[in-house]
Design a protein around this motif. Structure first.
Motif, PDB file in Angstrom:
ATOM      1  N   SER A  57       9.951 -24.563  -1.350  1.00  0.00           N
ATOM      2  CA  SER A  57      10.177 -25.139   0.113  1.00  0.00           C
ATOM      3  C   SER A  57       9.590 -26.767   0.003  1.00  0.00           C
ATOM      4  N   SER A  58       8.773 -26.944  -0.820  1.00  0.00           N
ATOM      5  CA  SER A  58       8.408 -28.644  -1.048  1.00  0.00           C
ATOM      6  C   SER A  58       7.961 -28.666  -2.523  1.00  0.00           C
ATOM      7  N   GLU A  59       7.758 -29.979  -2.877  1.00  0.00           N
ATOM      8  CA  GLU A  59       7.240 -30.189  -4.454  1.00  0.00           C
ATOM      9  C   GLU A  59       5.927 -29.341  -4.688  1.00  0.00           C
ATOM     10  N   GLY A  60       5.832 -28.729  -5.514  1.00  0.00           N
ATOM     11  CA  GLY A  60       4.669 -27.799  -5.780  1.00  0.00           C
ATOM     12  C   GLY A  60       4.543 -26.611  -5.140  1.00  0.00           C
ATOM     13  N   PHE A  61       5.267 -26.155  -4.152  1.00  0.00           N
ATOM     14  CA  PHE A  61       4.772 -25.098  -3.367  1.00  0.00           C
ATOM     15  C   PHE A  61       6.069 -24.123  -3.151  1.00  0.00           C
ATOM     16  N   GLU A  62       5.786 -23.047  -2.938  1.00  0.00           N
ATOM     17  CA  GLU A  62       7.003 -21.903  -2.750  1.00  0.00           C
ATOM     18  C   GLU A  62       6.721 -20.831  -1.654  1.00  0.00           C
ATOM     19  N   ARG A  63       7.767 -20.473  -1.189  1.00  0.00           N
ATOM     20  CA  ARG A  63       7.561 -19.399   0.001  1.00  0.00           C
ATOM     21  C   ARG A  63       8.104 -18.148  -0.569  1.00  0.00           C
ATOM     22  N   GLY A  64       7.704 -16.934  -0.076  1.00  0.00           N
ATOM     23  CA  GLY A  64       8.543 -15.738  -0.577  1.00  0.00           C
ATOM     24  C   GLY A  64       8.787 -14.872   0.922  1.00  0.00           C
ATOM     25  N   PHE A  65       9.940 -14.214   0.693  1.00  0.00           N
ATOM     26  CA  PHE A  65      10.432 -13.417   1.922  1.00  0.00           C
ATOM     27  C   PHE A  65      11.000 -12.138   1.173  1.00  0.00           C
ATOM     28  N   CYS A  66      11.000 -11.107   2.269  1.00  0.00           N
ATOM     29  CA  CYS A  66      11.797  -9.861   1.709  1.00  0.00           C
ATOM     30  C   CYS A  66      13.135 -10.226   1.906  1.00  0.00           C
ATOM     31  N   GLU A  67      14.000  -9.960   0.806  1.00  0.00           N
ATOM     32  CA  GLU A  67      15.368  -9.932   0.740  1.00  0.00           C
ATOM     33  C   GLU A  67      16.354  -9.076   1.892  1.00  0.00           C
ATOM     34  N   THR A  68      15.681  -7.994   2.143  1.00  0.00           N
ATOM     35  CA  THR A  68      16.171  -6.952   3.125  1.00  0.00           C
ATOM     36  C   THR A  68      16.206  -7.208   4.547  1.00  0.00           C
ATOM     37  N   PRO A  77       0.939 -22.064  -3.845  1.00  0.00           N
ATOM     38  CA  PRO A  77       0.990 -23.296  -4.576  1.00  0.00           C
ATOM     39  C   PRO A  77       1.315 -22.899  -6.002  1.00  0.00           C
ATOM     40  N   ILE A  78       2.401 -23.626  -6.584  1.00  0.00           N
ATOM     41  CA  ILE A  78       2.889 -23.103  -7.770  1.00  0.00           C
ATOM     42  C   ILE A  78       1.803 -23.516  -8.823  1.00  0.00           C
ATOM     43  N   GLY A  79       1.690 -22.790  -9.873  1.00  0.00           N
ATOM     44  CA  GLY A  79       0.560 -23.043 -10.730  1.00  0.00           C
ATOM     45  C   GLY A  79      -0.830 -22.500 -10.684  1.00  0.00           C
ATOM     46  N   SER A  80      -1.180 -21.962  -9.288  1.00  0.00           N
ATOM     47  CA  SER A  80      -2.207 -21.539  -8.876  1.00  0.00           C
ATOM     48  C   SER A  80      -2.192 -20.079  -8.791  1.00  0.00           C
ATOM     49  N   GLY A  81      -3.334 -19.434  -8.707  1.00  0.00           N
ATOM     50  CA  GLY A  81      -3.301 -17.971  -8.484  1.00  0.00           C
ATOM     51  C   GLY A  81      -3.445 -17.590  -6.965  1.00  0.00           C
ATOM     52  N   LEU A  82      -3.349 -18.489  -6.272  1.00  0.00           N
ATOM     53  CA  LEU A  82      -3.498 -18.205  -4.798  1.00  0.00           C
ATOM     54  C   LEU A  82      -2.150 -18.075  -3.957  1.00  0.00           C
ATOM     55  N   HIS A  83      -2.308 -17.047  -3.001  1.00  0.00           N
ATOM     56  CA  HIS A  83      -1.371 -16.734  -2.130  1.00  0.00           C
ATOM     57  C   HIS A  83      -1.652 -16.806  -0.806  1.00  0.00           C
ATOM     58  N   ALA A 123      -3.211 -34.843   3.981  1.00  0.00           N
ATOM     59  CA  ALA A 123      -3.805 -35.541   2.854  1.00  0.00           C
ATOM     60  C   ALA A 123      -4.970 -34.712   2.207  1.00  0.00           C
ATOM     61  N   GLU A 124      -5.761 -33.895   2.895  1.00  0.00           N
ATOM     62  CA  GLU A 124      -7.012 -33.348   2.454  1.00  0.00           C
ATOM     63  C   GLU A 124      -6.409 -32.078   1.778  1.00  0.00           C
ATOM     64  N   PHE A 125      -5.285 -31.445   2.331  1.00  0.00           N
ATOM     65  CA  PHE A 125      -4.918 -30.381   1.867  1.00  0.00           C
ATOM     66  C   PHE A 125      -4.054 -30.439   0.719  1.00  0.00           C
ATOM     67  N   ARG A 126      -3.552 -31.453   0.556  1.00  0.00           N
ATOM     68  CA  ARG A 126      -2.732 -31.698  -0.640  1.00  0.00           C
ATOM     69  C   ARG A 126      -3.546 -32.133  -1.867  1.00  0.00           C
ATOM     70  N   ASP A 127      -4.563 -32.938  -1.485  1.00  0.00           N
ATOM     71  CA  ASP A 127      -5.688 -33.174  -2.571  1.00  0.00           C
ATOM     72  C   ASP A 127      -6.235 -32.085  -3.308  1.00  0.00           C
ATOM     73  N   LYS A 128      -6.463 -30.951  -2.570  1.00  0.00           N
ATOM     74  CA  LYS A 128      -6.759 -29.662  -3.192  1.00  0.00           C
ATOM     75  C   LYS A 128      -6.213 -28.868  -4.175  1.00  0.00           C
ATOM     76  N   PHE A 129      -4.823 -29.427  -4.390  1.00  0.00           N
ATOM     77  CA  PHE A 129      -3.643 -28.845  -5.102  1.00  0.00           C
ATOM     78  C   PHE A 129      -3.181 -29.999  -6.231  1.00  0.00           C
ATOM     79  N   ARG A 130      -3.630 -30.950  -6.095  1.00  0.00           N
ATOM     80  CA  ARG A 130      -3.373 -32.186  -7.259  1.00  0.00           C
ATOM     81  C   ARG A 130      -3.821 -31.810  -8.469  1.00  0.00           C
ATOM     82  N   LYS A 131      -2.999 -31.937  -9.445  1.00  0.00           N
ATOM     83  CA  LYS A 131      -3.308 -31.550 -10.969  1.00  0.00           C
ATOM     84  C   LYS A 131      -4.100 -32.722 -11.509  1.00  0.00           C
TER      85      LYS A 131
END
Length: 131
Positions: A57-68, A77-83, A123-131
């Motif tokens: 959905s945006s650089e460094g982030f993805e969203r999931g949904f049920c195909e059905t 956040p891609i690369g993190s263990g968080l959902h 900005a504060e939220f994005r800073d939490k996930f910057r590499k």
């Protein structure tokens, strides 16, 4: 605490280590995705089974949904263990107090929560996930 849940049609199930809280995101992407603020439980070690589709959905982030049924399943956040999993998908929603609001600087003026929560700007939220 390990919690379980499912999408609207039940074809996607999940289990995850849920942190003891839920939060709201006010970013424009989340509001378009769910039709309002995205209320989610931050989780680790989430395991999804069933017809899950992922969308970058945006650089460094993805969203999931049920195909059905199209139920929103997670923000990740891609690369993190968080959902961030929607609170409404959990079988047990007890003991999850409302603690935080993100992208507070993008929140429309036409609604407000009365809970005492912490606030992060975009900005504060994005800073939490910057590499």
């Amino acid at each position: 605490m390990r919690r379980t849940g499912r999408c609207l049609c039940g074809k996607v199930t999940f289990s995850a280590e849920a942190m003891p809280r839920f939060q709201a995101c006010h970013c424009s992407s989340c509001r378009k995705w769910v039709g309002g603020p995205f209320l989610s439980v931050p989780c680790e070690r989430a395991e999804f089974k069933g017809p899950v589709k992922r969308y970058a959905s945006s650089e460094g982030f993805e969203r999931g949904f049920c195909e059905t049924c199209g139920s929103n399943l997670f923000f990740h956040p891609i690369g993190s263990g968080l959902h961030g999993i929607p609170i409404g998908l959990f079988d047990d929603q007890s003991d999850l107090p409302f603690k935080a609001e993100f992208f507070i600087d993008e929140k429309p003026e036409n609604y407000a929560f009365s809970n005492d929560t912490s606030h992060l700007t975009a900005a504060e939220f994005r800073d939490k996930f910057r590499k």
